[in-house]
Design a protein around this motif. Structure first.
Motif, PDB file in Angstrom:
ATOM      1  N   ASN A  35       0.837  -1.199   0.000  1.00 33.27           N
ATOM      2  CA  ASN A  35       0.000   0.000   0.000  1.00 33.27           C
ATOM      3  C   ASN A  35       0.867   1.241   0.000  1.00 33.27           C
ATOM      4  O   ASN A  35       2.026   1.205   0.410  1.00 33.27           O
ATOM      5  N   ALA A  36       0.272   2.329  -0.527  1.00 33.10           N
ATOM      6  CA  ALA A  36       0.978   3.608  -0.573  1.00 33.10           C
ATOM      7  C   ALA A  36       0.410   4.487   0.525  1.00 33.10           C
ATOM      8  O   ALA A  36      -0.803   4.669   0.622  1.00 33.10           O
ATOM      9  N   LEU A  37       1.294   4.999   1.348  1.00 37.57           N
ATOM     10  CA  LEU A  37       0.899   5.841   2.477  1.00 37.57           C
ATOM     11  C   LEU A  37       1.294   7.279   2.164  1.00 37.57           C
ATOM     12  O   LEU A  37       2.471   7.584   1.990  1.00 37.57           O
ATOM     13  N   GLY A  55       0.434  -7.865   9.292  1.00 39.96           N
ATOM     14  CA  GLY A  55       1.775  -7.721   9.885  1.00 39.96           C
ATOM     15  C   GLY A  55       2.805  -7.430   8.811  1.00 39.96           C
ATOM     16  O   GLY A  55       2.590  -6.563   7.957  1.00 39.96           O
ATOM     17  N   ASP A  56       3.885  -8.184   8.790  1.00 42.31           N
ATOM     18  CA  ASP A  56       4.991  -7.937   7.857  1.00 42.31           C
ATOM     19  C   ASP A  56       4.628  -8.221   6.409  1.00 42.31           C
ATOM     20  O   ASP A  56       5.396  -7.872   5.504  1.00 42.31           O
ATOM     21  N   ARG A  57       3.520  -8.891   6.214  1.00 41.86           N
ATOM     22  CA  ARG A  57       3.141  -9.203   4.835  1.00 41.86           C
ATOM     23  C   ARG A  57       2.477  -8.011   4.129  1.00 41.86           C
ATOM     24  O   ARG A  57       2.085  -8.113   2.971  1.00 41.86           O
ATOM     25  N   LEU A  58       2.344  -6.912   4.851  1.00 44.02           N
ATOM     26  CA  LEU A  58       1.951  -5.651   4.195  1.00 44.02           C
ATOM     27  C   LEU A  58       3.197  -4.796   4.025  1.00 44.02           C
ATOM     28  O   LEU A  58       3.860  -4.447   4.997  1.00 44.02           O
ATOM     29  N   LEU A  59       3.526  -4.445   2.785  1.00 44.03           N
ATOM     30  CA  LEU A  59       4.663  -3.569   2.499  1.00 44.03           C
ATOM     31  C   LEU A  59       4.126  -2.173   2.229  1.00 44.03           C
ATOM     32  O   LEU A  59       3.359  -1.973   1.282  1.00 44.03           O
ATOM     33  N   ASN A  71       8.188  18.825   3.985  1.00 46.11           N
ATOM     34  CA  ASN A  71       8.428  17.971   5.159  1.00 46.11           C
ATOM     35  C   ASN A  71       7.490  16.775   5.258  1.00 46.11           C
ATOM     36  O   ASN A  71       7.440  16.111   6.276  1.00 46.11           O
ATOM     37  N   GLU A  72       6.694  16.527   4.236  1.00 48.36           N
ATOM     38  CA  GLU A  72       5.682  15.474   4.308  1.00 48.36           C
ATOM     39  C   GLU A  72       6.340  14.117   4.562  1.00 48.36           C
ATOM     40  O   GLU A  72       5.938  13.361   5.444  1.00 48.36           O
ATOM     41  N   ARG A  73       7.340  13.856   3.763  1.00 45.38           N
ATOM     42  CA  ARG A  73       8.012  12.569   3.834  1.00 45.38           C
ATOM     43  C   ARG A  73       8.576  12.291   5.233  1.00 45.38           C
ATOM     44  O   ARG A  73       8.291  11.260   5.829  1.00 45.38           O
ATOM     45  N   LEU A  83       4.606   4.252  15.610  1.00 46.97           N
ATOM     46  CA  LEU A  83       3.540   3.247  15.747  1.00 46.97           C
ATOM     47  C   LEU A  83       4.077   1.837  15.494  1.00 46.97           C
ATOM     48  O   LEU A  83       3.313   0.864  15.507  1.00 46.97           O
ATOM     49  N   GLY A  84       5.363   1.741  15.186  1.00 47.64           N
ATOM     50  CA  GLY A  84       5.960   0.434  14.932  1.00 47.64           C
ATOM     51  C   GLY A  84       5.690  -0.098  13.532  1.00 47.64           C
ATOM     52  O   GLY A  84       5.778  -1.298  13.284  1.00 47.64           O
ATOM     53  N   ILE A  85       5.346   0.790  12.624  1.00 46.11           N
ATOM     54  CA  ILE A  85       5.048   0.353  11.248  1.00 46.11           C
ATOM     55  C   ILE A  85       6.134   0.905  10.315  1.00 46.11           C
ATOM     56  O   ILE A  85       6.247   2.116  10.155  1.00 46.11           O
ATOM     57  N   PRO A  86       6.932   0.018   9.706  1.00 48.70           N
ATOM     58  CA  PRO A  86       8.002   0.501   8.838  1.00 48.70           C
ATOM     59  C   PRO A  86       7.461   0.981   7.490  1.00 48.70           C
ATOM     60  O   PRO A  86       6.515   0.409   6.949  1.00 48.70           O
ATOM     61  N   VAL A  87       8.047   2.068   6.994  1.00 46.53           N
ATOM     62  CA  VAL A  87       7.615   2.657   5.719  1.00 46.53           C
ATOM     63  C   VAL A  87       8.835   2.786   4.815  1.00 46.53           C
ATOM     64  O   VAL A  87       9.855   3.344   5.223  1.00 46.53           O
TER      65      VAL A  87
END
Lengths: 320, 320
Positions: A35-37, A55-59, A71-73, A83-87
């Motif tokens: 997904n694109a955040l 979990g980890d199966r979402l990139l 500064n969005e990025r 939140l513990g979610i890698p981007v």
């Protein structure tokens, strides 16, 4: 398949979250999804729902398309790290500016961005990652406006008869499609997202490209990005539904250092609205309007600033 | 020859009037003069001065150039009829629209209007009437701005080194050239002109062509003429220095009857200013701004209305 709205008053956020998590798990099975955040409330909510389900199966990717805000990025990545979610960051600036080159019609602009996102960027990500699913934050209003022919929202595909599986090689999963914006905010809050996200004013899918009348070039995006930063800083206090800066293509006469200067105009809009279907301009104090104009005319090349005074309809929230 | 300003506080209107009447009489001798009356305070004042000096030997024309405001012609003629000054109408609409066809640059637009006025229209009038003198209401600010390179005013010729005698076949007489606007108003009042004239907000020489960004066509003039009538009606109560409507060339997204409508935008400006050298937007109540927007979006094709919030400088009073 007809999409049925879940009204705000009928929404039980806890039950809704559980149902969507179950559904994402069921659809994706033991596969991978991407997904694109962008950092908006819709894509942020989808990211957390998808992460709960997979979990980890979402990139999750932040697509640096060159048309994001200042500064969005950095702020999006920091928020989700907390939140513990890698981007992951994908630099696609060149692709987007190439696709936008010479395009001036608003619908063609949206289409260029859509194609770049769905075909080039996601198509490549899917191929490289092996994911077969794309999670995205389409909401009920997007569907409604696109179907009604008011505005082609960038994320509307299946409702227009596009088979993403055949066209792009992945299946779309849209957990928020029955909700309008206030309901999404309620879900985001229930998911534990910070207020800067769940109360974040809406921002269009085509990002700053929707804030440029005429051709979208790196220089013109830089101008509207600077104006946007000022408008968001000065108008945050209002709590208004949305506030934005638009770079016009028209040039107007101005003066600098006592000489004629043919320059650019920025239009500021600030909306009171419940759900974007109708809206009226916020009655901002003139102290605020004048400070906005003073700061925005300090941007190189800008000699004129206006404030929108029309309602939606007949205006729309965005100009492009 | 350097032009020396007569400041408002140094002006004795009675003495000034006598001196100008004597001077016009002396210059024109027993010849004929012509002048163009637009109905603004400058040309109205010149008309009365010229009439006092020359009587029937001043031929006054209302040039119908197709870019005047609603009802302008009828009201100007009626006002001067009441003062015992006959005004002839010259229909030059075709000439002006031909000259403006395809012209989008503001300076080229001004130049096209200048040439049509001074060469075609006045040149012909002079030839047909046998007049050798053109009286006109150039004021000190016009000279100053043109010389400073801010904006080429339509009526500045000799200050740019143009010999009207050789170029167009007549001599210019400019009785107001030492005055700024407030001083002209004082003279107009002393001459017995009605308040609707001596307190009339300024209106640019290129008329509604200065209120159209991009090409000036009969259809686009019609749109900005309708918007101008609304703005002048709604904002007369303010007593502001100047208030105007500008038709933009940019098109913006709007909606009509639930469908997307790509339409036009009108910008409203209302200025607080002493003498047009600097200015700031009038702090209009939002009730007024919203009524303006509601009425202006009822004009066919208009979906968006903005209000100028920048000061001069870096803006100018007019956009073109």
């Amino acid at each position: 398949m007809e999409i049925v709205e879940i009204a705000l008053e009928d929404l039980n956020p806890t039950a809704f979250i559980q149902r969507q998590v179950d559904e994402i798990s069921a659809v994706v099975g033991d596969g991978l999804a991407i997904n694109a955040l962008s950092g908006g409330v819709d894509s942020s909510t989808v990211t957390v729902l998808g992460h709960k389900a997979l979990g980890d199966r979402l990139l999750t990717y932040f697509v640096e398309n060159g048309i994001m805000r200042q500064n969005e990025r950095a702020s999006v990545i920091a928020t989700f790290e907390a939140l513990g979610i890698p981007v992951q960051v994908l630099d696609a600036r060149q692709q987007f500016f190439d696709a936008l080159k010479g395009v001036t019609d608003p619908e063609e602009k949206r289409e260029a961005i859509t194609q770049t996102f769905y075909k080039e960027v996601f198509g490549r990500l899917v191929k490289e990652s092996g994911a077969r699913y794309l999670l995205q934050g389409t909401i009920y209003t997007d569907v409604e406006e696109t179907v009604a022919g008011i505005k082609r929202q960038h994320n509307i595909l299946s409702q227009l008869g596009i088979d993403t599986e055949a066209t792009y090689g992945y299946t779309l999963v849209e957990p928020l499609i029955q909700l309008r914006k206030p309901a999404v905010r309620k879900v985001a809050h229930a998911l534990g997202l910070p207020e800067s996200i769940y109360n974040r004013p809406p921002f269009p899918g085509p990002a700053l490209a929707a804030r440029v009348i005429g051709e979208v070039t790196p220089e013109r995006v830089e101008t509207v990005r600077a104006a946007t930063a000022i408008v968001e800083e000065e108008l945050a206090y209002t709590g208004a539904f949305q506030y934005l800066a638009i770079l016009h293509e028209d040039r107007v006469t101005g003066m600098r250092d006592g000489k004629r200067a043919f320059g650019q105009q920025i239009e500021v809009r600030c909306w009171e609205s419940e759900d974007a279907r109708t809206g009226s301009p916020t009655r901002l104090p003139f102290d605020v309007l004048e400070r906005l104009a003073e700061r925005i005319t300090a941007i190189p090349g800008v000699v004129s600033v206006t404030y929108n005074i029309a309602t939606k309809p007949p205006s729309t929230i965005e100009a492009v």
